[in-house]
Structure formats: structure tokens, C-alpha cells
Design an enzyme around this catalytic site. Structure first.
Site, PDB file in Angstrom:
ATOM      1  N   ARG A 190      88.983  52.986  20.482  1.00 39.23           N
ATOM      2  CA  ARG A 190      88.748  54.007  19.787  1.00 39.23           C
ATOM      3  C   ARG A 190      88.972  53.708  18.179  1.00 39.23           C
ATOM      4  O   ARG A 190      89.722  52.585  17.730  1.00 39.23           O
ATOM      5  CB  ARG A 190      89.858  55.255  19.573  1.00 39.23           C
ATOM      6  CG  ARG A 190      89.775  55.990  21.072  1.00 39.23           C
ATOM      7  CD  ARG A 190      88.730  56.859  20.937  1.00 39.23           C
ATOM      8  NE  ARG A 190      88.334  57.565  22.237  1.00 39.23           N
ATOM      9  CZ  ARG A 190      87.498  57.402  23.103  1.00 39.23           C
ATOM     10  NH1 ARG A 190      86.589  56.465  23.305  1.00 39.23           N
ATOM     11  NH2 ARG A 190      87.392  58.570  24.180  1.00 39.23           N
ATOM     12  N   HIS A 232      78.676  53.963  19.774  1.00 34.06           N
ATOM     13  CA  HIS A 232      79.740  54.429  20.951  1.00 34.06           C
ATOM     14  C   HIS A 232      78.958  54.654  22.015  1.00 34.06           C
ATOM     15  O   HIS A 232      78.633  55.645  22.603  1.00 34.06           O
ATOM     16  CB  HIS A 232      80.289  55.814  20.475  1.00 34.06           C
ATOM     17  CG  HIS A 232      81.531  56.026  21.224  1.00 34.06           C
ATOM     18  ND1 HIS A 232      82.610  56.835  20.862  1.00 34.06           N
ATOM     19  CD2 HIS A 232      81.679  55.829  22.654  1.00 34.06           C
ATOM     20  CE1 HIS A 232      83.424  56.945  21.795  1.00 34.06           C
ATOM     21  NE2 HIS A 232      83.078  56.160  23.081  1.00 34.06           N
TER      22      HIS A 232
HETATM   23  C1  GLV Z   1      84.132  57.077  26.093  1.00 33.07           C
HETATM   24  O1  GLV Z   1      84.644  56.907  24.974  1.00 33.07           O
HETATM   25  C2  GLV Z   1      85.183  57.795  27.056  1.00 33.07           C
HETATM   26  O2  GLV Z   1      86.316  58.150  27.023  1.00 33.07           O
HETATM   27  O3  GLV Z   1      84.850  58.171  28.439  1.00 33.07           O
END
Ligand code: GLV
Length: 309
Positions: free
Chosen positions: A224, A272
Site C-alpha cells: 500500500r 494499482h
Molecule cells: C488489491 O490491492 C487488493 O487488496 O486485492
């Protein structure tokens, strides 16, 4: 007795389709369709509006739509009795492993640099590194981190891992606890962060810890954004202590246009995308947890609310 999807981020329709396929007898609806809050027993959530779950007196369980649960845990208003579960999916873990490999190979072969040179019509060769030169360290050796570690090891990398607790025996060297963190960091060329985000791991990649990596080390963050202290990372890159970083996750997503990471020559940004949950792959475990929750049975992939993951 409904299963309700609370998310404004994901497209809902493929989720409803996959969940109805896996549990044709179950009513699956989006939160906008709720008529009676008393009937909601199970929530599937990604980044729900904070504070809403206390309005559902019969809610038994909240499932994350992905592996991470920080977007649920950071809601201080979730009643104690509600259980939280996450997704552990072989496809998701393998997607992450393949992405970690892609970024690692990109770094070893300097592909990002060539694509930049292409934009300037410049033909310039430089020497590359080999898999056999590289020691990768995986921070976070839970279900996903362990899978990524074993996959990279099977590709020929020398791999070690670090986790908070002693954990199970692994086929790679695994360091644990804060007293072993420096030893772990000091012994690798590429650090891959796959930690869960908790109050304890927030800011764990800072000037002090990044400074323990050997000169020229490379960082890949697939955990993160808040694991990193952004200004410390920039300082470590500018001083040349780190040779570069591939970042897939950020404190604020999308990454704001004025963020210093965008234009930094040693940072490569992806939006992401390391692993995107495939509804059809995870629907059976969500339906299974729905059935278990309404029958008060033990749940799959239960989150320890104390630990935060
Ligand atoms: C992606 O970041 C997830 O938590 O699956």
C-alpha cells in the site's frame, strides 16, 4: 437475507453475475437497491462510505473484494460483533507473482530506460544484470508473499523473506521480528513490499529502513502507498542510495497530478494493477462465507481485528 455489494469503485455487474452463478439461491444486490436494512446479512465491500455499517443491525460479516482489508479496518465504526473476511485466491496471488517478476526483469534489463530513449530516437546500449546476480527480499510472507517468494525462487532468484512473527518453516530464509529487520534488509538487492497495511506497518519504508538496504538497491512496492514515507523515498533516490523504485500503490489513488513521484526519473509508476480480482474466481469463496455466516459457522480467511489483517 441479502448479500449486498458496497462499492463505488468496481463495476458491479460482473460481480452480481459471478455471485449469482456461484449461489443461484441467494439474493445479490447493490447497496443502492436496499429496501430493508434489517435484511442485510452479508456485505461485500471495497472502499465503502465510512460509518455506514452500524445502520445494519443484522449484518454478520463484511468481505473485502480483494486481498487487502485496510479499506475496511480504517472505518472506526464497525460494530464489534461483525466479522471481517478477506479474499485469498490462487489467481490473485499468481497475478501478483507475475507482476513482481515483470517489474524485476524490467529493472534487471533496464527496459524503462530504453522506452524513454525510444521517445528521443536514441540508440544506446548498456549492460544488464542477470537473475543469478540478484537477491530479492519479500517483506510480508503471508499467503500472497509466500507464493510470490516461491515463484521468484522457482525462476532462479535467491529469495529471503521478512515477517513480524516466526511463522511456518519456509524453503527460503525467513527473518522475523524487528530485531531481524536490519539483517534482512542488509542482504538484498531488490526489496518487494507485500505487507498488509496496519497502524504498525504504516511508514515502515522510511529513511531509516531504506537506509539499511545496500547501496544501489531497488524498491518494488505492491503493498500500500502508506507503507512508504514519500519524502524519505525521494531523498534516498536523490542521494543515489537507492537506484530506483517501481510503485504500484499510493497514499492517494489516482496519484495526484502534482505529486513528485510522477516526474522522478528513478521512479516507475503503474496504476494499482499488480492483481485485479476476477469475480468468477473468487465468487465461490464469497458465497461459501455467506452460507457460513448466516449459519454462524467458522469463516474462511477470517481477519484478526486486533492485528488488522
Ligand atoms: C488489491 O490491492 C487488493 O487488496 O486485492
Amino acid at each position: 437475507m441479502s448479500l449486498v455489494i458496497f462499492s463505488n469503485v468496481h463495476k458491479i455487474q460482473p460481480w452480481i453475475y459471478a455471485l449469482k452463478n456461484a449461489g443461484p439461491d441467494i439474493e445479490v444486490i447493490s447497496h443502492e437497491e436496499i429496501k430493508d436494512k434489517n435484511k442485510v446479512k452479508f456485505a461485500l465491500s471495497w472502499d465503502h462510505p465510512k460509518g455506514i455499517f452500524k445502520e445494519y443491525p443484522n449484518l454478520k460479516c463484511i468481505s473485502s473484494m480483494g486481498a487487502g482489508v485496510d479499506h475496511i479496518m480504517n472505518d472506526p465504526d464497525i460494530p464489534e460483533q461483525i466479522k471481517i473476511v478477506r479474499i485469498i485466491d490462487p489467481l490473485l496471488s499468481q497475478d501478483l507473482a507475475e507482476f513482481a517478476l515483470a517489474l524485476t526483469m524490467n529493472h534487471l534489463r533496464g527496459l524503462g530506460k530504453y522506452f524513454y530513449l525510444q521517445s528521443r530516437k536514441t540508440w544506446k546500449k548498456s549492460m544488464y544484470k542477470r537473475i543469478s546476480d540478484i537477491k530479492i527480499g519479500i517483506m510480508g510472507t503471508g499467503a500472497i508473499g509466500n507464493h510470490v517468494a516461491l515463484f521468484l525462487q522457482s525462476c532462479g532468484f535467491s529469495v529471503s523473506g521478512w515477517g513480524k512473527n516466526p511463522g511456518k518453516q519456509t524453503n527460503y530464509k525467513r527473518y522475523h521480528g524487528y530485531e531481524q529487520l536490519d539483517g534482512f534488509l542488509g542482504n538484498i538487492n531488490i526489496l518487494i513490499c507485500l505487507l498488509p497495511l496496519t497502524p504498525e506497518t504504516k511508514g515502515i519504508l522510511n529513511r531509516k529502513t531504506l537506509g539499511k538496504l545496500p547501496q544501489g538497491a531497488y524498491l518494488i512496492n505492491l503493498g500500500r502507498g502508506l507503507h512508504i514515507v514519500d519524502k524519505d523515498l525521494i531523498e534516498m533516490l536523490d542521494s543515489g542510495h537507492l537506484s530506483g523504485a517501481s510503485l504500484d500503490v499510493f497514499e492517494h489513488e489516482p496519484l495526484p497530478a502534482d505529486h513528485a513521484f510522477w516526474a522522478h526519473p528513478a521512479i516507475q509508476i503503474t496504476p494499482h494493477v499488480a492483481s485485479l480480482t476476477t469475480p468468477a474466481s473468487v465468487a465461490p469463496q464469497i458465497i461459501e462465507n455467506y452460507r457460513r455466516a448466516i449459519n454462524n459457522q467458522s469463516l474462511l480467511n477470517l481477519v484478526n481485528r486486533e492485528q488488522g489483517y
